[in-house]
Design an enzyme around this catalytic site. Structure first.
Site, short mmCIF file in Angstrom:
data_model
loop_
_atom_site.label_atom_id
_atom_site.label_comp_id
_atom_site.label_asym_id
_atom_site.label_seq_id
_atom_site.Cartn_x
_atom_site.Cartn_y
_atom_site.Cartn_z
CG ASN A 11 -1.82 1.19 1.47
OD1 ASN A 11 -1.82 2.01 0.14
ND2 ASN A 11 -2.43 1.50 2.47
CD1 TRP A 12 3.55 0.87 -2.37
CD2 TRP A 12 3.52 1.99 -4.71
NE1 TRP A 12 4.49 0.24 -3.41
CE2 TRP A 12 4.30 0.65 -4.59
CE3 TRP A 12 3.24 2.62 -5.64
CZ2 TRP A 12 5.03 0.13 -5.93
CZ3 TRP A 12 3.74 2.09 -6.95
CH2 TRP A 12 4.67 0.89 -6.95
CE LYS A 13 -0.27 3.40 4.70
NZ LYS A 13 -0.27 3.33 6.10
CG HIS A 96 -6.05 1.93 5.20
ND1 HIS A 96 -5.63 2.78 6.01
CD2 HIS A 96 -4.84 0.93 5.14
CE1 HIS A 96 -4.20 2.48 6.27
NE2 HIS A 96 -3.96 1.54 5.82
CD GLU A 98 -3.13 5.65 6.46
OE1 GLU A 98 -3.26 5.66 5.15
OE2 GLU A 98 -2.29 4.85 7.22
CD GLU A 168 -3.45 -2.22 7.67
OE1 GLU A 168 -2.22 -2.39 7.17
OE2 GLU A 168 -4.03 -1.44 7.22
N GLY A 174 2.16 2.86 10.89
CA GLY A 174 3.36 3.92 10.47
C GLY A 174 4.11 4.48 11.95
CB SER A 214 5.17 -1.00 12.17
OG SER A 214 4.65 0.35 12.58
N GLY A 235 2.74 -0.82 4.28
CA GLY A 235 2.94 0.54 3.95
C GLY A 235 4.39 0.93 3.68
P1 13P Z 1 2.80 0.73 7.66
O1 13P Z 1 3.37 -0.33 7.21
O2 13P Z 1 3.61 1.94 7.22
O3 13P Z 1 2.81 1.03 9.13
O4 13P Z 1 1.42 0.87 6.84
C1 13P Z 1 0.73 -0.15 7.18
C2 13P Z 1 -0.61 0.15 6.57
O5 13P Z 1 -1.39 0.83 6.85
C3 13P Z 1 -0.80 -0.88 5.35
O6 13P Z 1 -2.02 -0.61 4.75
#
Ligand code: 13P
Length: 258
Positions: A11-13, A96, A98, A168, A174, A214, A235
């Site tokens: 997931n590159w966000k 998700h 976010e 998650e 993150g 993470s 992420g």
């Molecule tokens: P991180 O791996 O940066 O913690 O993000 C996880 C995430 O939200 C994947 O969708």
């Protein structure tokens, strides 16, 4: 139980522009081997999906959309629907943290999105997980229960075959705060128990459940060896070629652990 493919999702966000995404895919294509036991899915910015879909070999990389709107067509300025994504991606992220916490998506939106995805033959990756506050109150199981129930309302047993669940925990996303394998195992047990209740034992065994939060190259193997974990939703580490390649290799070397 039949062996399940491991599923590794990047997931590159909201990172990388179209050009950068294309260069990065090109780099990843050099180092990520095609393994029959691992499915690798990239979720770039929506803008880059079209060009990347022309660039990738679908045996190497499948694609996912990070977001979409649940109506199929109409006067919804600025939105993109699952119906419009059909044929371009195989998977879509739904729920998700976010989207839930930054964009205030509610249970009703998430339920509608799961249904919209299934209607358009896309596989929803339904993300669930508790916040640090909920965890401190001992509400993890309750949150998992509520988010699953809300997201899967109206999903039939037949449709459920196409659903992936991602656990998650919000406090692990993150932050570098790793959930322990024990935390993950317990949460995934709760998830499968509830799926069994909703769809039966076979569905509970067969549904793919991912862990995210993470994950890095040095923790991937441990999570993949954790009972109940069928893959990872990555992420930050998915934006680094070496990190992500190592994570995919860890999935190839992981043994069936259910
Ligand atoms: P991180 O791996 O940066 O913690 O993000 C996880 C995430 O939200 C994947 O969708």
């Amino acid at each position: 139980m039949s062996a399940k493919k491991k599923l590794i999702v990047a997931n590159w966000k909201m990172n990388l522009n179209i050009h950068e995404a294309s260069v990065f895919v090109h780099q990843l294509a050099q180092t990520i081997a095609v393994h029959r036991d691992v499915e690798v899915v990239l979720a770039p910015t929506l803008l880059a999906l079209q060009s990347i879909s022309l660039q990738v070999d679908r045996r190497q990389f499948k694609l996912a959309a990070q977001n979409f709107y649940w109506r199929d067509f109409g006067a919804f300025t600025g939105e993109v629907s699952a119906a419009q994504l059909r044929g371009l991606v195989d998977y879509v992220l739904v729920g998700h943290s976010e989207r839930r916490h930054v964009f205030h998506e509610h249970a009703k939106d998430i339920r509608s999105k799961v249904q919209a995805a299934l209607r358009s033959d896309l596989k929803p990756i339904l993300c669930i997980g508790e916040t640090a506050h909920e965890r401190s109150l001992g509400e993890t199981n309750g949150v998992i229960h509520d988010q699953l129930l809300a997201g899967l309302a109206n999903v039939t047993s037949e449709e459920f075959h196409n659903v992936v669940i991602a656990y998650e925990p919000v406090w692990a996303i993150g932050t570098g705060n790793n959930a322990t394998p024990k935390d993950v195992e317990k949460a995934i047990q709760t998830i499968r128990r509830q799926i069994e209740h909703l769809y039966g034992k076979t569905a509970a065994e067969n549904v793919r459940v991912l862990y995210g939060g993470s994950v890095k190259s040095d923790s991937a193997a441990t999570y993949l060896a954790t009972t109940g974990v069928d893959g990872l939703l990555v992420g930050g580490a998915s934006l680094n070629q070496h990190e992500f390649t190592t994570i995919v290799e860890a999935a190839h070397h992981a043994r069936e652990n259910n």
